[in-house]
Design a protein around this motif. Structure first.
Motif, PDB file in Angstrom:
ATOM      1  N   TYR A   4      36.125  57.780  33.741  1.00 46.65           N
ATOM      2  CA  TYR A   4      36.158  56.591  34.590  1.00 46.65           C
ATOM      3  C   TYR A   4      37.524  56.410  35.254  1.00 46.65           C
ATOM      4  CZ  TYR A   4      31.619  55.322  32.677  1.00 46.65           C
ATOM      5  OH  TYR A   4      30.291  55.317  32.320  1.00 46.65           O
ATOM      6  N   GLU A   7      37.415  58.576  38.245  1.00 45.12           N
ATOM      7  CA  GLU A   7      36.567  57.980  39.287  1.00 45.12           C
ATOM      8  C   GLU A   7      37.309  56.857  40.012  1.00 45.12           C
ATOM      9  OE1 GLU A   7      32.539  56.798  38.282  1.00 45.12           O
ATOM     10  OE2 GLU A   7      32.439  58.416  36.803  1.00 45.12           O
ATOM     11  N   TYR A  25      34.785  47.791  40.703  1.00 44.80           N
ATOM     12  CA  TYR A  25      33.631  47.771  39.798  1.00 44.80           C
ATOM     13  C   TYR A  25      32.319  47.822  40.592  1.00 44.80           C
ATOM     14  CZ  TYR A  25      30.100  45.804  36.706  1.00 44.80           C
ATOM     15  OH  TYR A  25      28.951  45.585  36.001  1.00 44.80           O
ATOM     16  N   LYS A  29      29.487  50.822  40.673  1.00 43.66           N
ATOM     17  CA  LYS A  29      28.085  50.553  40.335  1.00 43.66           C
ATOM     18  C   LYS A  29      27.175  50.987  41.487  1.00 43.66           C
ATOM     19  CE  LYS A  29      27.035  48.543  36.882  1.00 43.66           C
ATOM     20  NZ  LYS A  29      26.666  49.156  35.599  1.00 43.66           N
ATOM     21  N   ARG A  30      27.608  50.710  42.724  1.00 46.07           N
ATOM     22  CA  ARG A  30      26.823  51.110  43.898  1.00 46.07           C
ATOM     23  C   ARG A  30      26.649  52.629  43.936  1.00 46.07           C
ATOM     24  NH1 ARG A  30      26.985  53.206  48.610  1.00 46.07           N
ATOM     25  NH2 ARG A  30      29.210  53.646  48.684  1.00 46.07           N
ATOM     26  N   GLY A  32      26.330  54.454  41.388  1.00 42.76           N
ATOM     27  CA  GLY A  32      25.525  54.886  40.256  1.00 42.76           C
ATOM     28  C   GLY A  32      26.257  54.997  38.936  1.00 42.76           C
ATOM     29  N   SER A  33      27.492  54.579  38.879  1.00 44.10           N
ATOM     30  CA  SER A  33      28.256  54.650  37.637  1.00 44.10           C
ATOM     31  C   SER A  33      27.726  53.634  36.626  1.00 44.10           C
ATOM     32  CB  SER A  33      29.741  54.363  37.921  1.00 44.10           C
ATOM     33  OG  SER A  33      30.482  54.381  36.725  1.00 44.10           O
ATOM     34  N   ARG A  34      27.853  53.967  35.363  1.00 44.97           N
ATOM     35  CA  ARG A  34      27.427  53.065  34.291  1.00 44.97           C
ATOM     36  C   ARG A  34      28.625  52.342  33.672  1.00 44.97           C
ATOM     37  NH1 ARG A  34      22.000  54.952  32.359  1.00 44.97           N
ATOM     38  NH2 ARG A  34      22.387  53.519  30.662  1.00 44.97           N
ATOM     39  N   VAL A  35      29.718  52.272  34.392  1.00 44.86           N
ATOM     40  CA  VAL A  35      30.961  51.675  33.919  1.00 44.86           C
ATOM     41  C   VAL A  35      30.802  50.172  33.689  1.00 44.86           C
ATOM     42  CG1 VAL A  35      31.905  51.191  36.220  1.00 44.86           C
ATOM     43  CG2 VAL A  35      33.466  51.672  34.322  1.00 44.86           C
ATOM     44  N   SER A  36      31.538  49.638  32.722  1.00 37.39           N
ATOM     45  CA  SER A  36      31.569  48.190  32.496  1.00 37.39           C
ATOM     46  C   SER A  36      32.800  47.603  33.180  1.00 37.39           C
ATOM     47  CB  SER A  36      31.615  47.878  30.996  1.00 37.39           C
ATOM     48  OG  SER A  36      32.888  48.230  30.463  1.00 37.39           O
ATOM     49  N   GLN A  37      32.766  46.291  33.412  1.00 33.26           N
ATOM     50  CA  GLN A  37      33.915  45.635  34.025  1.00 33.26           C
ATOM     51  C   GLN A  37      35.164  45.789  33.161  1.00 33.26           C
ATOM     52  OE1 GLN A  37      32.684  41.617  35.078  1.00 33.26           O
ATOM     53  NE2 GLN A  37      33.700  41.873  37.047  1.00 33.26           N
ATOM     54  N   THR A  39      35.956  48.193  31.203  1.00 30.71           N
ATOM     55  CA  THR A  39      36.464  49.561  31.343  1.00 30.71           C
ATOM     56  C   THR A  39      37.249  49.710  32.640  1.00 30.71           C
ATOM     57  OG1 THR A  39      34.668  50.449  30.001  1.00 30.71           O
ATOM     58  CG2 THR A  39      35.790  51.996  31.477  1.00 30.71           C
TER      59      THR A  39
END
Length: 125
Positions: A4, A7, A25, A29-30, A32-37, A39
């Motif tokens: 991340y 990225e 963030y 997400k747009r 396609g990442s599965r990252v959390s805020q 993170t």
């Protein structure tokens, strides 16, 4: 470098804008990442501490993040718009005036952007 963090670093260098943590963030997400805020915030803190990105703080506005290329900024005092400004590197001039070396400098030129100037001056730029 963690996935991340890489990225985020790539996004900041590619986008050409000064993004907030929330914008970073949302863009991840747009894509396609599965990252959390959390993170995103943690990685921004680490990347800034490591000198890989720059945090730009303006009073009353969320922090924004930028690449580390040598450049300065225009800041609109009305709306907070932030733009890159490419001036000659002033390092040598500053060092000569101080009589000693410097590590870096951060130049921000405050102004009213054209849109805010039109609003305040009744349509004249």
């Amino acid at each position: 470098m963690p996935k991340y963090a890489q990225e985020i670093l790539s996004l900041i260098w590619e986008c050409g804008r000064h993004l907030t943590a929330e914008q970073i963030y949302m863009e991840m997400k747009r894509r396609g990442s599965r990252v959390s805020q959390a993170t995103v915030y943690n990685n921004l803190h680490t990347l800034t501490a490591e000198g890989k990105i720059v945090r730009i703080s303006c009073p009353g506005r969320p922090d924004r993040y930028d690449n580390t290329s040598r450049h300065d900024h225009l800041v609109c005092d009305a709306c907070g718009a932030l733009s890159d400004l490419d001036l000659s590197d002033l390092t040598l001039t500053i060092e000569e005036q101080m009589g000693q070396g410097i590590l870096s400098y951060d130049l921000r030129v405050h102004y009213l952007c054209p849109a805010c100037r039109r609003t305040r001056v009744g349509g004249k730029v």
